[in-house]
Design an enzyme around this catalytic site. Structure first.
Site, mmCIF file in Angstrom:
data_model
loop_
_atom_site.group_PDB
_atom_site.id
_atom_site.type_symbol
_atom_site.label_atom_id
_atom_site.label_comp_id
_atom_site.label_asym_id
_atom_site.label_seq_id
_atom_site.Cartn_x
_atom_site.Cartn_y
_atom_site.Cartn_z
ATOM 1 N N MET A 35 -39.763 44.252 -10.131
ATOM 2 C CA MET A 35 -38.839 44.130 -11.251
ATOM 3 C C MET A 35 -37.394 43.931 -10.797
ATOM 4 S SD MET A 35 -38.887 47.990 -12.700
ATOM 5 C CE MET A 35 -38.365 47.340 -14.247
ATOM 6 N N LEU A 51 -34.422 42.575 -18.920
ATOM 7 C CA LEU A 51 -35.533 43.506 -19.153
ATOM 8 C C LEU A 51 -35.900 43.577 -20.652
ATOM 9 C CD1 LEU A 51 -35.899 46.832 -17.261
ATOM 10 C CD2 LEU A 51 -36.246 46.821 -19.700
ATOM 11 N N LEU A 57 -43.089 43.016 -21.433
ATOM 12 C CA LEU A 57 -42.807 44.428 -21.158
ATOM 13 C C LEU A 57 -42.553 45.188 -22.454
ATOM 14 C CD1 LEU A 57 -42.079 46.567 -18.824
ATOM 15 C CD2 LEU A 57 -39.711 46.043 -19.405
ATOM 16 N N ARG A 74 -27.088 50.131 -24.232
ATOM 17 C CA ARG A 74 -27.619 50.993 -23.177
ATOM 18 C C ARG A 74 -26.831 50.897 -21.860
ATOM 19 N NH1 ARG A 74 -31.985 54.118 -23.292
ATOM 20 N NH2 ARG A 74 -32.968 54.552 -21.268
ATOM 21 N N ARG A 123 -38.097 40.168 -11.401
ATOM 22 C CA ARG A 123 -38.287 39.796 -12.812
ATOM 23 C C ARG A 123 -36.982 39.922 -13.602
ATOM 24 N NH1 ARG A 123 -38.938 37.675 -16.542
ATOM 25 N NH2 ARG A 123 -40.512 37.686 -18.160
ATOM 26 N N TYR A 124 -36.132 40.914 -13.222
ATOM 27 C CA TYR A 124 -34.945 41.187 -14.049
ATOM 28 C C TYR A 124 -33.620 41.172 -13.293
ATOM 29 C CZ TYR A 124 -38.933 43.065 -16.589
ATOM 30 O OH TYR A 124 -40.158 43.220 -17.170
ATOM 31 N N CYS A 155 -50.180 45.422 -16.951
ATOM 32 C CA CYS A 155 -49.794 44.134 -17.536
ATOM 33 C C CYS A 155 -48.302 44.113 -17.842
ATOM 34 C CB CYS A 155 -50.595 43.880 -18.814
ATOM 35 S SG CYS A 155 -52.341 43.668 -18.424
ATOM 36 N N HIS A 221 -43.994 56.361 -13.210
ATOM 37 C CA HIS A 221 -43.352 55.844 -14.429
ATOM 38 C C HIS A 221 -44.401 55.822 -15.534
ATOM 39 C CE1 HIS A 221 -41.166 53.254 -17.160
ATOM 40 N NE2 HIS A 221 -40.172 53.080 -16.305
ATOM 41 N N ASP A 298 -36.764 53.361 -3.158
ATOM 42 C CA ASP A 298 -35.932 54.179 -4.042
ATOM 43 C C ASP A 298 -35.331 53.335 -5.161
ATOM 44 O OD1 ASP A 298 -36.098 56.812 -3.114
ATOM 45 O OD2 ASP A 298 -34.878 56.291 -1.369
ATOM 46 N N GLU A 301 -35.103 55.850 -10.773
ATOM 47 C CA GLU A 301 -36.120 56.838 -11.180
ATOM 48 C C GLU A 301 -36.293 57.926 -10.112
ATOM 49 O OE1 GLU A 301 -37.710 55.709 -14.208
ATOM 50 O OE2 GLU A 301 -36.414 53.981 -14.077
ATOM 51 N N GLU A 305 -33.315 60.307 -11.538
ATOM 52 C CA GLU A 305 -34.137 61.185 -12.382
ATOM 53 C C GLU A 305 -34.784 62.309 -11.569
ATOM 54 O OE1 GLU A 305 -36.274 58.534 -15.002
ATOM 55 O OE2 GLU A 305 -37.370 60.268 -15.783
ATOM 56 N N CYS A 365 -55.884 42.875 -25.629
ATOM 57 C CA CYS A 365 -54.795 41.905 -25.393
ATOM 58 C C CYS A 365 -54.740 40.835 -26.490
ATOM 59 C CB CYS A 365 -54.992 41.218 -24.035
ATOM 60 S SG CYS A 365 -53.804 39.888 -23.721
ATOM 61 N N CYS A 370 -51.358 35.700 -21.105
ATOM 62 C CA CYS A 370 -52.191 36.415 -20.111
ATOM 63 C C CYS A 370 -53.422 35.574 -19.767
ATOM 64 C CB CYS A 370 -52.649 37.769 -20.631
ATOM 65 S SG CYS A 370 -51.326 38.921 -20.988
HETATM 66 C C1 LIG Z 1 -44.791 51.160 -12.052
HETATM 67 C C2 LIG Z 1 -43.594 51.046 -12.479
HETATM 68 C C3 LIG Z 1 -43.120 50.823 -13.838
HETATM 69 C C4 LIG Z 1 -43.817 50.723 -15.039
HETATM 70 C C5 LIG Z 1 -45.293 50.839 -15.304
HETATM 71 C C6 LIG Z 1 -42.828 50.482 -16.038
HETATM 72 C C7 LIG Z 1 -43.103 50.309 -17.384
HETATM 73 C C8 LIG Z 1 -42.149 50.211 -18.361
HETATM 74 N N1 LIG Z 1 -40.767 50.334 -18.235
HETATM 75 C C9 LIG Z 1 -40.160 50.178 -19.440
HETATM 76 C C10 LIG Z 1 -38.780 50.212 -19.700
HETATM 77 C C11 LIG Z 1 -37.751 50.366 -18.752
HETATM 78 N N2 LIG Z 1 -37.904 50.542 -17.406
HETATM 79 C C12 LIG Z 1 -36.668 50.626 -16.806
HETATM 80 C C13 LIG Z 1 -36.380 50.811 -15.476
HETATM 81 C C14 LIG Z 1 -37.340 50.836 -14.475
HETATM 82 N N3 LIG Z 1 -38.700 50.755 -14.637
HETATM 83 C C15 LIG Z 1 -39.314 50.788 -13.429
HETATM 84 C C16 LIG Z 1 -40.693 50.711 -13.165
HETATM 85 C C17 LIG Z 1 -41.721 50.650 -14.118
HETATM 86 N N4 LIG Z 1 -41.591 50.430 -15.442
HETATM 87 C C18 LIG Z 1 -38.278 50.899 -12.436
HETATM 88 C C19 LIG Z 1 -38.499 50.924 -10.959
HETATM 89 C C20 LIG Z 1 -37.054 50.957 -13.093
HETATM 90 C C21 LIG Z 1 -35.679 51.168 -12.476
HETATM 91 C C22 LIG Z 1 -35.164 50.026 -11.691
HETATM 92 C C23 LIG Z 1 -34.260 50.487 -10.569
HETATM 93 O O1 LIG Z 1 -33.544 51.438 -10.656
HETATM 94 O O2 LIG Z 1 -34.222 49.848 -9.520
HETATM 95 C C24 LIG Z 1 -35.669 50.465 -17.810
HETATM 96 C C25 LIG Z 1 -34.173 50.369 -17.526
HETATM 97 C C26 LIG Z 1 -33.520 51.679 -17.355
HETATM 98 C C27 LIG Z 1 -33.307 52.317 -18.675
HETATM 99 O O3 LIG Z 1 -32.769 51.667 -19.575
HETATM 100 O O4 LIG Z 1 -33.724 53.475 -18.819
HETATM 101 C C28 LIG Z 1 -36.332 50.317 -19.025
HETATM 102 C C29 LIG Z 1 -35.712 50.114 -20.372
HETATM 103 C C30 LIG Z 1 -41.211 49.939 -20.375
HETATM 104 C C31 LIG Z 1 -40.969 49.724 -21.868
HETATM 105 C C32 LIG Z 1 -42.423 49.959 -19.706
HETATM 106 C C33 LIG Z 1 -43.797 49.733 -20.201
HETATM 107 C C34 LIG Z 1 -44.158 48.981 -21.175
HETATM 108 S S1 FES Z 2 -51.989 42.759 -22.037
HETATM 109 FE FE1 FES Z 2 -53.429 43.089 -20.429
HETATM 110 S S2 FES Z 2 -54.286 41.082 -20.182
HETATM 111 FE FE2 FES Z 2 -52.809 40.755 -21.755
HETATM 112 FE FE LIG Z 3 -39.737 50.841 -16.494
#
Ligand SMILES: C=CC1=C(C)c2cc3[nH]c(cc4nc(cc5[nH]c(cc1n2)c(C)c5CCC(=O)O)C(CCC(=O)O)=C4C)c(C)c3C=C
Ligand code: FES
Ligand SMILES: [Fe+2]
Length: 383
Positions: A35, A51, A57, A74, A123-124, A155, A221, A298, A301, A305, A365, A370
């Site tokens: 990501m 993102l 996502l 945010r 990705r972002y 996914c 996560h 790192d 998170e 966190e 799905c 996909c």
């Molecule tokens: C295995 C890893 C991760 C999954 C599964 C995942 C799902 C997921 N995340 C969001 C929304 C957000 N994620 C954000 C930050 C973020 N997410 C991951 C990993 C996974 N996310 C990472 C490593 C990070 C941090 C990036 C970094 O610091 O380098 C954020 C942004 C931060 C925030 O606003 O709090 C969001 C939003 C969803 C909705 C989701 C599953 C559908």
């Molecule tokens: S959401 Fe899992 S294959 Fe589309």
């Molecule tokens: Fe996330």
């Protein structure tokens, strides 16, 4: 003698892979998918905008309009978190270190496809897939492996990166490349060994007489329950990683798997990491090692966190707490990445470009991309 049709299609794969792999000089590309994160605090807004714009996502009604509003709202909070962990995410630095060291090892482990060159496609955050696509074209790449850096498949993470790569491929932005995919590796023995060694290093910080009482709290996560309930494999695969690590440790300690980083008001997979720490303190379990199990380097998170929020909260609750290090530049982990890729290069000659598991869509799905993405990669990215 005429070959049966299945065998002939397998041999077609092996011929085309061998030809692409042995092409003169152009490197075999290993594209590290993740990501990404803002490398500087100033990049936070663009990271969040990308993102929240990703419908794979977070599907939002009126996404094009909603994403900028949510990202802007945010940004100050998340900017502060990146400032507090030293001014940005280290994910690009570590992905480059891992990729370059892995490519060198691969030249020895699988000389048939040398030279190997690692690329990063986030990705972002930069480098985004389109930037990497330009680099692949400029280098004249003919054979590439899309290598997810999420050990466990979801996914919403790996699936989203593959959908993005598929869209760029269909738009002709990738050039003429034969693709294969490493889509998950959460129980690979090298990955498990690297995680286990970091846990052992954290356990060693406790006096030997108390060590076996320490609770291992694996933290991943979380996922929205709407994603879990459509049949996403992530919860199963994270659980399998935890189980394999505990087998490797000989079940030396009690453990739980808990979930962190929920965003927004909807229901997410629990129990939440913060609540688990409070519960353990209430039950008199006052020695804990926190283990990040779903990221390889790192990021906020872990550094914000886990280290700043949860660890401080835990200490206030009287818990003696250590955080197992992220894999970052661990040589054991880098060797695992090279082994995973070499094994893939050997097996895809016989088995084709994608895993059997990648072919199955989540039973719930409804995202047509996909299905198209899976078909495209199953044909080596040339359908
Ligand atoms: C295995 C890893 C991760 C999954 C599964 C995942 C799902 C997921 N995340 C969001 C929304 C957000 N994620 C954000 C930050 C973020 N997410 C991951 C990993 C996974 N996310 C990472 C490593 C990070 C941090 C990036 C970094 O610091 O380098 C954020 C942004 C931060 C925030 O606003 O709090 C969001 C939003 C969803 C909705 C989701 C599953 C559908
Ligand atoms: S959401 Fe899992 S294959 Fe589309
Ligand atoms: Fe996330």
């Amino acid at each position: 003698m005429r070959l049966p049709s299945l065998t002939s299609s397998i041999s077609r794969y092996s011929r085309s892979f061998a030809t692409a792999a042995n092409g003169p000089k152009s490197p075999t590309a290993v594209v590290m998918l993740n990501m990404g994160g803002p490398s500087t605090v100033e990049e936070t807004h663009d990271f969040l905008l990308n993102l929240f714009s990703d419908g794979d996502l977070i599907p939002l009604p009126f996404q094009k309009w909603a994403a900028p509003i949510i990202a802007k709202r945010r940004t100050p909070k998340i900017e502060k978190q990146y400032a507090d962990i030293g001014g940005g995410s280290p994910i690009l630095k570590y992905t480059q270190i891992q990729g370059e060291a892995m490519a060198k090892l691969l030249d020895e482990l699988h000389p048939e496809t040398a030279p190997h060159k690692s690329y990063v496609a986030f990705r972002y955050a930069r480098p985004l897939t389109e930037e990497t696509a330009r680099q692949l074209k400029a280098d004249g790449v003919k054979r590439a492996i899309a290598f997810t850096q999420y050990p466990q498949y979801s996914c919403s993470t790996t699936g989203s990166s593959l959908n993005e790569l598929y869209r760029k491929g269909k738009a002709g932005e990738l050039g003429d490349i034969e693709w294969s995919v490493i889509d998950r590796w959460g129980t690979h023995p090298g990955f498990i060994e690297a995680v286990a060694q970091n846990i052992e290093a954290s356990l060693a910080k406790f006096p030997a007489s108390e060590r076996s009482e320490v609770v291992l709290l694996f933290s991943a996560h979380s996922l929205p329950m709407s994603v879990v309930n459509r049949g996403d494999p992530y919860v199963l695969e994270v659980s399998a990683s935890v189980s394999a690590v505990m087998d490797r440790l000989g079940h030396s300690n009690p453990y739980r798997l808990v979930w962190q980083s929920q965003v927004g008001p909807s229901a997410w997979m629990g129990m939440q990491t913060g609540d688990a720490l409070k519960g353990l303190a209430r039950l008199g379990q006052k020695k804990v090692v926190l283990v990040p199990i779903a990221f390889t380097s790192d990021h906020i998170e872990t550094l914000y966190e886990l280290d700043l929020e949860y660890a401080e909260e835990a200490r206030e609750l009287g818990i003696q707490i250590e955080r197992s290090e992220s894999l970052n530049d661990s040589p054991v982990f880098i060797r695992a990445l090279a082994d995973i890729t070499a094994e893939h290069l050997r097996s895809c000659k016989k088995l084709g470009p994608t895993s059997v598991q990648l072919g199955l869509r989540c039973p719930g799905c409804t995202n047509a991309t996909c299905g198209a993405q899976k078909a495209w990669f199953a044909a080596g990215g040339r359908a």
